[in-house]
Each structure stands twice: as structure tokens, then as C-alpha cells.
Design a protein around this motif. Structure first.
Motif, short mmCIF file in Angstrom:
data_model
loop_
_atom_site.label_atom_id
_atom_site.label_comp_id
_atom_site.label_asym_id
_atom_site.label_seq_id
_atom_site.Cartn_x
_atom_site.Cartn_y
_atom_site.Cartn_z
N GLN A 17 0.86 -1.17 0.00
CA GLN A 17 0.00 0.00 0.00
C GLN A 17 0.89 1.22 0.00
N LEU A 18 0.82 2.00 -1.08
CA LEU A 18 1.69 3.15 -1.24
C LEU A 18 0.88 4.43 -1.14
N ALA A 19 1.60 5.55 -1.15
CA ALA A 19 0.95 6.85 -1.03
C ALA A 19 0.23 7.20 -2.31
N PRO A 20 -0.73 8.14 -2.27
CA PRO A 20 -1.44 8.56 -3.49
C PRO A 20 -0.45 8.94 -4.57
N GLY A 21 -0.79 8.53 -5.81
CA GLY A 21 0.08 8.82 -6.95
C GLY A 21 1.01 7.68 -7.24
N SER A 22 1.07 6.66 -6.37
CA SER A 22 1.94 5.52 -6.59
C SER A 22 1.26 4.51 -7.47
N ALA A 23 1.96 3.39 -7.80
CA ALA A 23 1.38 2.34 -8.65
C ALA A 23 0.14 1.75 -8.01
N ALA A 24 0.21 1.48 -6.69
CA ALA A 24 -0.93 0.88 -6.03
C ALA A 24 -2.11 1.84 -6.02
N SER A 25 -1.81 3.15 -5.82
CA SER A 25 -2.88 4.14 -5.85
C SER A 25 -3.51 4.20 -7.22
N SER A 26 -2.70 4.08 -8.29
CA SER A 26 -3.23 4.08 -9.66
C SER A 26 -4.09 2.87 -9.89
N LYS A 27 -3.65 1.72 -9.35
CA LYS A 27 -4.44 0.49 -9.50
C LYS A 27 -5.80 0.67 -8.85
N GLU A 28 -5.81 1.29 -7.63
CA GLU A 28 -7.08 1.49 -6.94
C GLU A 28 -7.99 2.39 -7.75
N SER A 29 -7.39 3.43 -8.37
CA SER A 29 -8.18 4.35 -9.19
C SER A 29 -8.80 3.63 -10.36
N GLU A 30 -8.02 2.74 -11.00
CA GLU A 30 -8.54 1.98 -12.14
C GLU A 30 -9.72 1.12 -11.71
N ILE A 182 -9.70 -7.28 -22.49
CA ILE A 182 -10.40 -8.57 -22.57
C ILE A 182 -10.29 -9.34 -21.26
N ALA A 183 -9.08 -9.43 -20.72
CA ALA A 183 -8.88 -10.19 -19.48
C ALA A 183 -9.18 -9.37 -18.23
N ALA A 184 -9.40 -8.08 -18.39
CA ALA A 184 -9.78 -7.19 -17.28
C ALA A 184 -8.73 -7.09 -16.19
N LEU A 185 -7.44 -7.16 -16.56
CA LEU A 185 -6.37 -6.95 -15.59
C LEU A 185 -6.05 -5.46 -15.52
N THR A 186 -5.46 -5.04 -14.43
CA THR A 186 -5.11 -3.63 -14.27
C THR A 186 -3.75 -3.34 -14.90
N SER A 187 -3.45 -2.06 -15.06
CA SER A 187 -2.15 -1.67 -15.62
C SER A 187 -1.01 -2.10 -14.70
N VAL A 188 -1.23 -2.06 -13.40
CA VAL A 188 -0.21 -2.50 -12.45
C VAL A 188 0.08 -3.99 -12.65
N GLU A 189 -0.96 -4.79 -12.78
CA GLU A 189 -0.79 -6.23 -12.97
C GLU A 189 -0.09 -6.55 -14.29
N VAL A 190 -0.50 -5.86 -15.36
CA VAL A 190 0.11 -6.11 -16.67
C VAL A 190 1.59 -5.72 -16.66
N ALA A 191 1.91 -4.58 -16.05
CA ALA A 191 3.31 -4.15 -15.98
C ALA A 191 4.15 -5.17 -15.23
N GLU A 192 3.65 -5.70 -14.13
CA GLU A 192 4.40 -6.67 -13.35
C GLU A 192 4.54 -8.00 -14.10
N LEU A 193 3.51 -8.40 -14.83
CA LEU A 193 3.59 -9.62 -15.64
C LEU A 193 4.64 -9.49 -16.73
N LEU A 194 4.63 -8.36 -17.44
CA LEU A 194 5.60 -8.14 -18.50
C LEU A 194 7.02 -8.10 -17.94
N SER A 195 7.20 -7.39 -16.84
CA SER A 195 8.53 -7.27 -16.24
C SER A 195 9.06 -8.61 -15.76
#
Length: 232
Positions: A17-30, A182-195
């Protein structure tokens, strides 16, 4: 298909759990905005062969969009169905999500292996993640596509148009579009999968880079829809 790939849930689900503006915060926004696809069916107990068959049918559409139709896509699904741990899932929605994460990890690994010689297909973008797109929001509605329209594009009589368009995208754009839309994953999840699974050149993917590339794909899709409408 990789035989001993670590479960993507171990690194993706347990996010800090990170501060607003972080990756986790972006995931929550999505997740608060909601995905553009139709809502998942109401949760029900995850058990039985019938559920596995239903999940396998859903996964084939995703797998074939990522890898192309054929034995490779089928083999990928067989491995996911064999490895998804239904007893640990609380309900059908969680079972689907775990299966999609497993599928995404294995598909990205295969795509990275296809390109082992150049290692560029899934390479992370540099500081400049690409040209500015014609769409500012990373949501399907920004491309003028409703959930029902997307469903028709996937399963309707002209589904080949979507598949032809996907085949014209780069591997990274195709992966990002399919996993986000299509798979309804978040940008945070996709970035971590690719990395994690895309090879050495893919280790620099970030959630913001995924969002930027998703907007590029949406811009391309909007242009494709305009062209298709004009030629009817």
C-alpha cells in the motif's frame, strides 16, 4: 509452456500500500472507475469440473488473441486448468482471475521465447513511452466502444475484424490491449507480468507505460472502427 513458473499471484496480489500517486494508488483508481467490459457474474462457489470447463472456454478466447489459434493456445489452457487451485478460491470470480493471471504469465513467457534471438518484442519503452495518442483516458469508452459492442466484436459474425486488427499490432501492444480490455487486468498487474515474464528487455515496464501503450492501442482501434463504418 514453462513447467515451473512461479505463481504470478505471489508477486501481483500481495502489493504494498503506497501513497497517493503511486502504482498501487493508480491500481485502486482503475478499479474504482470500473472496467469497460461487462461486470463479472455474481460470485458463486468455485468448485467442480463444470467450472473448469467454463473457465477453459473463456481462456481460449484470450489465449488465441495473444498467441494465435491452434495447438499452442490449446496447450496453454490445458496447463492453466491443471495448475489453477480451485480449493483455495473463495468464489467463481476469484477462480477466473487466478486463471487469467496464470494464462497471462505463461503466454508472455512463450512470446518472449519466440523472440529470444532479438529480445525486442516485449521490450519496455524508454523514458519516452511513445507518441501522444488521440485518446486521453485509458478506458474502452474513450474509443467509443461499449461493453456490448466489445462482446460483439469478440464473438459476433465479424469477429475476424478484431482478430485481424490485433494481428497487425506489435506483440507488446497486443498483449497490453488483450490483458487490459479482454482479461480485465489492471495496468499494475500487466506491468508486473511483462517485467517478470517478458525477458530481460521487458524488465523496465511500469504501470504508466502500460497505460500509455493501452491508449495508443485504443486510438488504433478507434481508427479501425471509423474505417470499418465508412466502408460499409
Amino acid at each position: 509452456m514453462p513447467s515451473n513458473s512461479p505463481s504470478p499471484d505471489q508477486t501481483i496480489i500481495a502489493e504494498e500500500q503506497l501513497a497517493p500517486g503511486s502504482a498501487a494508488s493508480s491500481k485502486e483508481s482503475e478499479m474504482q472507475r470500473g472496467n469497460s467490459r461487462k461486470p463479472e457474474p455474481e460470485a458463486e462457489p468455485a468448485s467442480g469440473d463444470a467450472l473448469l470447463e467454463k473457465i477453459a472456454a473463456e481462456l481460449y478466447g484470450i489465449s488465441s488473441m495473444l498467441l494465435g489459434e491452434g495447438e499452442e493456445a490449446v496447450g496453454l489452457i490445458e496447463g492453466v486448468v491443471a495448475n489453477v487451485d480451485l480449493p483455495t478460491c473463495c468464489d467463481t470470480a476469484e477462480a477466473r482471475r487466478k486463471a487469467r493471471l496464470l494464462l497471462a504469465a505463461d503466454a508472455i513467457t512463450l512470446l518472449g521465447q519466440r523472440d529470444a534471438s532479438t529480445n525486442e518484442a516485449l521490450a519496455a519503452p524508454g523514458d519516452d513511452s511513445g507518441p501522444a495518442g488521440c485518446i486521453e483516458d485509458d478506458d474502452l469508452s474513450a474509443a467509443g466502444v461499449t461493453p456490448d459492442e466489445l462482446e460483439r466484436m469478440i464473438t459476433g459474425p465479424e469477429h475476424h475484424r478484431l482478430r485481424d486488427w490485433l494481428e497487425g499490432l506489435s506483440d507488446s501492444l497486443r498483449v497490453i490491449f488483450v490483458l487490459r480490455a479482454i482479461a480485465a487486468l489492471t495496468s499494475v498487474e500487466v506491468a508486473e507480468l511483462l517485467s517478470k515474464y517478458g525477458g530481460l528487455a521487458a524488465r523496465g515496464w511500469t504501470a504508466e507505460a502500460v497505460r500509455s501503450n493501452f491508449r495508443q492501442a485504443l486510438c488504433s482501434l478507434a481508427s479501425q472502427l471509423i474505417h470499418a463504418t465508412a466502408t460499409k
